[in-house]
Design a protein around this motif. Structure first.
Motif, PDB file in Angstrom:
ATOM      1  N   ARG A 271       0.848  -1.191   0.000  1.00  0.00           N
ATOM      2  CA  ARG A 271       0.000   0.000   0.000  1.00  0.00           C
ATOM      3  C   ARG A 271       0.885   1.244   0.000  1.00  0.00           C
ATOM      4  N   HIS A 272       0.559   2.194  -0.833  1.00  0.00           N
ATOM      5  CA  HIS A 272       1.449   3.343  -1.028  1.00  0.00           C
ATOM      6  C   HIS A 272       1.132   4.504  -0.078  1.00  0.00           C
ATOM      7  N   ASN A 273      -0.114   4.754   0.160  1.00  0.00           N
ATOM      8  CA  ASN A 273      -0.475   5.955   0.920  1.00  0.00           C
ATOM      9  C   ASN A 273      -1.021   5.588   2.294  1.00  0.00           C
ATOM     10  N   SER A 274      -0.650   6.364   3.274  1.00  0.00           N
ATOM     11  CA  SER A 274      -1.175   6.155   4.622  1.00  0.00           C
ATOM     12  C   SER A 274      -2.558   6.793   4.745  1.00  0.00           C
ATOM     13  N   TRP A 275      -3.229   6.499   5.853  1.00  0.00           N
ATOM     14  CA  TRP A 275      -4.523   7.119   6.135  1.00  0.00           C
ATOM     15  C   TRP A 275      -4.334   8.631   6.271  1.00  0.00           C
ATOM     16  N   PHE A 276      -5.322   9.442   5.836  1.00  0.00           N
ATOM     17  CA  PHE A 276      -5.106  10.888   5.742  1.00  0.00           C
ATOM     18  C   PHE A 276      -4.855  11.543   7.105  1.00  0.00           C
ATOM     19  N   LEU A 277      -5.265  10.908   8.202  1.00  0.00           N
ATOM     20  CA  LEU A 277      -5.011  11.483   9.526  1.00  0.00           C
ATOM     21  C   LEU A 277      -3.680  11.027  10.123  1.00  0.00           C
ATOM     22  N   SER A 278      -2.996  10.152   9.420  1.00  0.00           N
ATOM     23  CA  SER A 278      -1.743   9.619   9.946  1.00  0.00           C
ATOM     24  C   SER A 278      -0.628  10.659   9.854  1.00  0.00           C
ATOM     25  N   THR A 279       0.353  10.522  10.694  1.00  0.00           N
ATOM     26  CA  THR A 279       1.507  11.434  10.686  1.00  0.00           C
ATOM     27  C   THR A 279       2.654  10.908   9.829  1.00  0.00           C
ATOM     28  N   VAL A 280       2.471   9.751   9.190  1.00  0.00           N
ATOM     29  CA  VAL A 280       3.532   9.163   8.357  1.00  0.00           C
ATOM     30  C   VAL A 280       3.064   9.125   6.906  1.00  0.00           C
ATOM     31  N   ASP A 281       4.014   8.947   6.011  1.00  0.00           N
ATOM     32  CA  ASP A 281       3.701   8.907   4.583  1.00  0.00           C
ATOM     33  C   ASP A 281       3.337   7.499   4.103  1.00  0.00           C
ATOM     34  N   ARG A 282       4.108   6.523   4.595  1.00  0.00           N
ATOM     35  CA  ARG A 282       3.880   5.154   4.125  1.00  0.00           C
ATOM     36  C   ARG A 282       2.941   4.409   5.073  1.00  0.00           C
ATOM     37  N   TYR A 283       2.047   3.646   4.485  1.00  0.00           N
ATOM     38  CA  TYR A 283       1.074   2.885   5.266  1.00  0.00           C
ATOM     39  C   TYR A 283       1.784   1.951   6.254  1.00  0.00           C
ATOM     40  N   ARG A 284       2.858   1.308   5.829  1.00  0.00           N
ATOM     41  CA  ARG A 284       3.565   0.341   6.659  1.00  0.00           C
ATOM     42  C   ARG A 284       4.265   0.990   7.855  1.00  0.00           C
TER      43      ARG A 284
END
Length: 408
Positions: A271-284
């Motif tokens: 998965r390329h994109n993290s959840w929009f409320l996350s503070t990180v770029d990568r989902y992992r």
């Protein structure tokens, strides 16, 4: 590999598996799992009996793993066999279930058959690379054996006959009605295509769809005296077969959990994109994703360590033969029940919650992530895990064992 002597204390098994043996069979199982994984979802959707898949197991030598080397078998130990079941369950738990039941069904040669007949049973099974299905379900009315000449006629119906419709022989349990053995329960081994046997093909569960677990009808099936494998008894050594199947179940559940986690991690990494409320770029890199993975990985590691201990202990007890006492069998039964509890609970939760780290796209039918949950949810209902918890609790609190049965 095992040094086997059929004359040793009525057991064909001695010692425990060394690292070389475990490594060998692990590697074989990994190769077979790769083959099964490639089209597991497609085959699950077809729901056909796994005849081609069983040929893969035969070609790899897995069917004969436990049979004595002196008769052409693999000469392996039970620990190796249980680990094979676990590894295959990561890819295809249905086929792993058929193999697990085969190990237990054919294991009755060593646990229950007259030592004078064991060599012949082993030799024929190895020469034909037999897969042993069964029709033993104890919650159904028992099949009836009616004496006729030097043999019997077998009549009745058994549901949940795993591997029977796809294997080479069927192990059936039945009660004798009349004659010198009136009222005795016997295990008989019949050719898959024997006249009067009918496979109803009525297995329609949501999971374990390729386990060939449909009903079998027996209509005046001729049973020769030589087809009788052994009486069904609660003698401690002979009845080790029941803790054995429960140990196989624990490894099936563990393998499903491992497979679900591996597939979930693969999807999360891609998965390329993290959840929009996350503070990180990568989902992992999301801490919530990492927390779930860390939790599941740790719990699976604990169950795996326990499963390995129980597999090794099963070999130690099986090697005792006639020296197995009721106390030794009871201790083993409880130890394996503990594994059943934690492996079942862990696998159901992992297979269910793995979607939390893979996102909505992983719910697509084409992804097939649901296969793990469907399989463990189906098979974990085989016998209620709550009763296993009670079984352990009664032992810990009061030193009480449940009556010996085909579930305990």
């Amino acid at each position: 590999m095992t040094d086997i002597s059929l004359s040793a204390a009525r057991t064909p098994w001695t010692g425990t598996a060394d690292p070389a043996e475990l490594s060998h069979w692990d590697a074989v199982a990994e190769r077979v799992a790769d083959v099964l994984r490639s089209d597991a979802l497609e085959r699950d959707r077809r729901g056909a009996d796994p005849r081609d898949e069983l040929d893969v197991l035969r070609d790899a030598g897995l069917v004969d793993l436990l049979h004595p080397a002196e008769f052409g078998g693999g000469g392996g130990h039970w620990e190796s066999a249980f680990r094979v079941v676990r590894i295959l369950s990561r890819a295809d738990a249905s086929v792993a279930q058929v193999l697990a039941y085969h190990y237990i069904n054919s294991g009755n040669i060593g646990f229950a058959a007259d030592p004078a007949s064991q060599a012949d049973w082993y030799r024929r099974s190895v020469q034909g690379h037999w897969v042993w299905g069964d029709s033993v379900n104890p919650v159904d009315p028992d099949l009836v054996l009616t004496p006729e000449g030097d043999g019997y006629r077998l009549t009745g119906l058994k549901r949940f006959s795993t591997g029977a419709s796809a294997g080479d022989v069927v192990l059936a349990s039945a009660i004798v009605n009349g004659g010198d053995r009136d009222g005795e329960s016997l295990l008989v081994v019949l050719d898959h295509d024997a006249p009067g046997i009918r496979y109803l093909g009525d297995w329609d569960a949501l999971g374990q769809r390729l386990s060939a677990s449909g009903s079998v009808s027996f209509d005046e099936v001729r049973v020769e005296a030589a087809d009788v494998l052994a009486p069904l008894t609660d003698e401690p050594f002979a009845s080790l077969i029941t803790p054995g199947i429960q140990l196989a179940f624990g490894n099936i559940y563990l393998g499903i959990a491992e497979g679900a986690l591996a597939r979930g991690v693969e999807l999360a990494r891609n998965r390329h994109n993290s959840w929009f409320l996350s503070t990180v770029d990568r989902y992992r890199d999301d801490p919530f994703v990492q927390r779930v993975v860390g939790d599941f990985s740790s719990r699976i590691a604990a169950v795996e360590a326990l499963a390995d201990l129980r597999g090794r202990r099963f070999d130690e007890v099986a090697a005792l033969g006639d020296d197995v006492t009721a106390q030794v069998r009871g201790d083993l039964e409880i130890a394996i029940a503990q594994l059943k509890v934690v492996s079942s609970d862990t696998s159901v939760e992992v297979a269910n919650r793995i979607f939390e780290i893979t996102g909505s796209s992983s719910a697509k039918a084409s992804v097939g992530l649901d296969l793990f949950w469907r399989n463990v949810r189906t098979h974990s209902l085989h016998d209620p895990v709550d009763y296993k918890k009670l079984e352990v609790g009664a032992w810990v609190l009061n030193g009480e064992l449940q009556p010996i049965s085909l579930y305990t």
